[in-house]
Design an enzyme around this catalytic site. Structure first.
Site, PDB file in Angstrom:
ATOM      1  N   HIS A 263       0.838  -1.214   0.000  1.00 44.56           N
ATOM      2  CA  HIS A 263       0.000   0.000   0.000  1.00 44.56           C
ATOM      3  C   HIS A 263       0.867   1.255   0.000  1.00 44.56           C
ATOM      4  CE1 HIS A 263      -2.737  -2.917   2.235  1.00 44.56           C
ATOM      5  NE2 HIS A 263      -3.512  -2.539   1.230  1.00 44.56           N
TER       6      HIS A 263
ATOM      7  N   ARG B 276      -4.106 -10.236   4.003  1.00 42.48           N
ATOM      8  CA  ARG B 276      -4.587 -11.561   4.414  1.00 42.48           C
ATOM      9  C   ARG B 276      -3.459 -12.475   4.904  1.00 42.48           C
ATOM     10  NH1 ARG B 276      -8.528 -10.705   0.208  1.00 42.48           N
ATOM     11  NH2 ARG B 276     -10.598 -11.064   1.064  1.00 42.48           N
TER      12      ARG B 276
HETATM   13  P1  AMP Z   1      -6.505  -3.717  -0.519  1.00 41.49           P
HETATM   14  O1  AMP Z   1      -6.311  -2.957   0.755  1.00 41.49           O
HETATM   15  O2  AMP Z   1      -6.099  -5.149  -0.445  1.00 41.49           O
HETATM   16  O3  AMP Z   1      -7.876  -3.502  -1.137  1.00 41.49           O
HETATM   17  O4  AMP Z   1      -5.476  -3.080  -1.552  1.00 41.49           O
HETATM   18  C1  AMP Z   1      -5.481  -1.707  -1.817  1.00 41.49           C
HETATM   19  C2  AMP Z   1      -4.586  -1.439  -2.999  1.00 41.49           C
HETATM   20  O5  AMP Z   1      -3.266  -1.893  -2.700  1.00 41.49           O
HETATM   21  C3  AMP Z   1      -5.027  -2.183  -4.267  1.00 41.49           C
HETATM   22  O6  AMP Z   1      -4.843  -1.323  -5.387  1.00 41.49           O
HETATM   23  C4  AMP Z   1      -4.077  -3.359  -4.312  1.00 41.49           C
HETATM   24  O7  AMP Z   1      -3.844  -3.832  -5.622  1.00 41.49           O
HETATM   25  C5  AMP Z   1      -2.821  -2.746  -3.735  1.00 41.49           C
HETATM   26  N1  AMP Z   1      -1.918  -3.770  -3.200  1.00 41.49           N
HETATM   27  C6  AMP Z   1      -2.231  -4.777  -2.350  1.00 41.49           C
HETATM   28  N2  AMP Z   1      -1.156  -5.556  -2.123  1.00 41.49           N
HETATM   29  C7  AMP Z   1      -0.137  -5.024  -2.845  1.00 41.49           C
HETATM   30  C8  AMP Z   1       1.242  -5.385  -3.040  1.00 41.49           C
HETATM   31  N3  AMP Z   1       1.782  -6.447  -2.434  1.00 41.49           N
HETATM   32  N4  AMP Z   1       1.995  -4.609  -3.854  1.00 41.49           N
HETATM   33  C9  AMP Z   1       1.446  -3.522  -4.483  1.00 41.49           C
HETATM   34  N5  AMP Z   1       0.161  -3.133  -4.335  1.00 41.49           N
HETATM   35  C10 AMP Z   1      -0.621  -3.880  -3.537  1.00 41.49           C
END
Ligand code: AMP
Length: 280
Positions: free
Chosen positions: A37, A187
């Site tokens: 993030h 997760r």
């Molecule tokens: P989430 O909180 O899982 O909904 O993710 C929020 C944003 O962070 C989304 O655009 C995801 O694709 C991105 N994201 C999650 N994990 C990663 C990662 N390991 N590397 C880069 N971006 C990520």
């Protein structure tokens, strides 16, 4: 850093930045932040003057309430990380704010949402586009950054923004990984130590597929991935899609350009995803 929980407060915070002539970047998240993030925040900061991050665990993109209830949260830690990163605005709405009583408007990419990963999790991408469209209408950013890790999501959001003539640019950012190759995910903390080790099979299977991509057919890559994941008894391959990288169209026979390999693998009730774009 301004912490906003209502639409009015968020709009006021953004308006104050606009009044100073600042451009606005946005990073939508579900919180429990990690370096993945934060890399999106950095990317947004390189493109705009001030960055807004939303933290909202969006119920409409979860299929099972058990998964929603188990989703990890740590607001104080998230706020500390965002403050340290120089984020200007954090928007943390309640469910009732994003889904006011009596609401009935959804946003859906009719094709892209209902294929590939969308078949494993029916309604998931409709929930994503609906909430992201609402968030964009509240914050009205110039640029929003999404991770390539959620590859289909990134393409779905790009499609929505193009189709609805939303006045912003979507930027995709590369996946940030743990030192051993596991894609960072909120997760991951729910994995048992054994499953955490076994989860390396995702990136390993993608590496194996990439190594054989030149001259390969889709069937060849399917076999490499399935065979590699099958070597890990704790892992269940739930989804495997090999498609044209931009359109997500299916490919018959040999690869013929940038190709996205998307996998979802279950460890008990925890579903992890990973992806790689390979060029034959
Ligand atoms: P989430 O909180 O899982 O909904 O993710 C929020 C944003 O962070 C989304 O655009 C995801 O694709 C991105 N994201 C999650 N994990 C990663 C990662 N390991 N590397 C880069 N971006 C990520």
């Amino acid at each position: 850093m301004q912490i906003c929980r209502s639409v009015a407060d968020c709009r006021a915070a953004i308006a104050a930045l606009r009044a100073k002539g600042k451009t606005i970047g946005m990073v939508p998240t579900m919180g429990f932040l990690h370096d993945g993030h934060m890399s999106l925040v950095e990317t947004a900061q390189t493109h705009t003057d001030a960055v807004a991050v939303s933290i909202f665990v969006n119920p409409s993109q979860f299929g099972e309430t058990a998964d929603l209830d188990a989703y990890p949260r740590d607001e104080n830690r998230d706020l500390e990380m965002l403050e340290n990163a120089g984020v200007a605005v954090v928007f943390i709405p309640e469910v009732e704010t994003m889904y006011p009583s009596g609401d009935e408007t959804i946003v859906e990419t009719t094709r892209m949402a209902n294929m590939l990963h969308g078949l494993v999790r029916p309604g998931h991408f409709r929930g994503v586009t609906t909430v992201v469209a609402r968030l964009f209408n509240i914050v009205q950013p110039d640029v929003a950054v999404f991770g390539e890790k959620d590859y289909q999501q990134l393409q779905v959001i790009k499609r929505m923004v193009a189709d609805l003539h939303m006045p912003l640019t979507i930027i995709g950012a590369p996946t940030v990984r743990e030192a051993d190759g596991l894609a960072m995910s909120s997760r991951n903390v729910r994995l048992t130590p054994e499953d955490r080790t076994a989860a390396l099979i995702l990136s390993q299977s993608l590496t194996a597929a990439e190594a054989t991509a030149t001259g390969a057919t889709v069937a060849d890559l399917h076999k490499v991935i399935a065979d590699t994941v099958a070597t890990e008894p704790r892992a269940t391959l739930k989804g495997l899609d090999i498609v044209e990288a931009e359109t997500l169209n299916t490919i018959d026979g040999p690869l013929h350009g940038p190709t996205a390999i998307m996998i979802s693998v279950a460890f008990g009730d925890i579903l992890l995803i990973d992806q790689r774009v390979v060029t034959p």
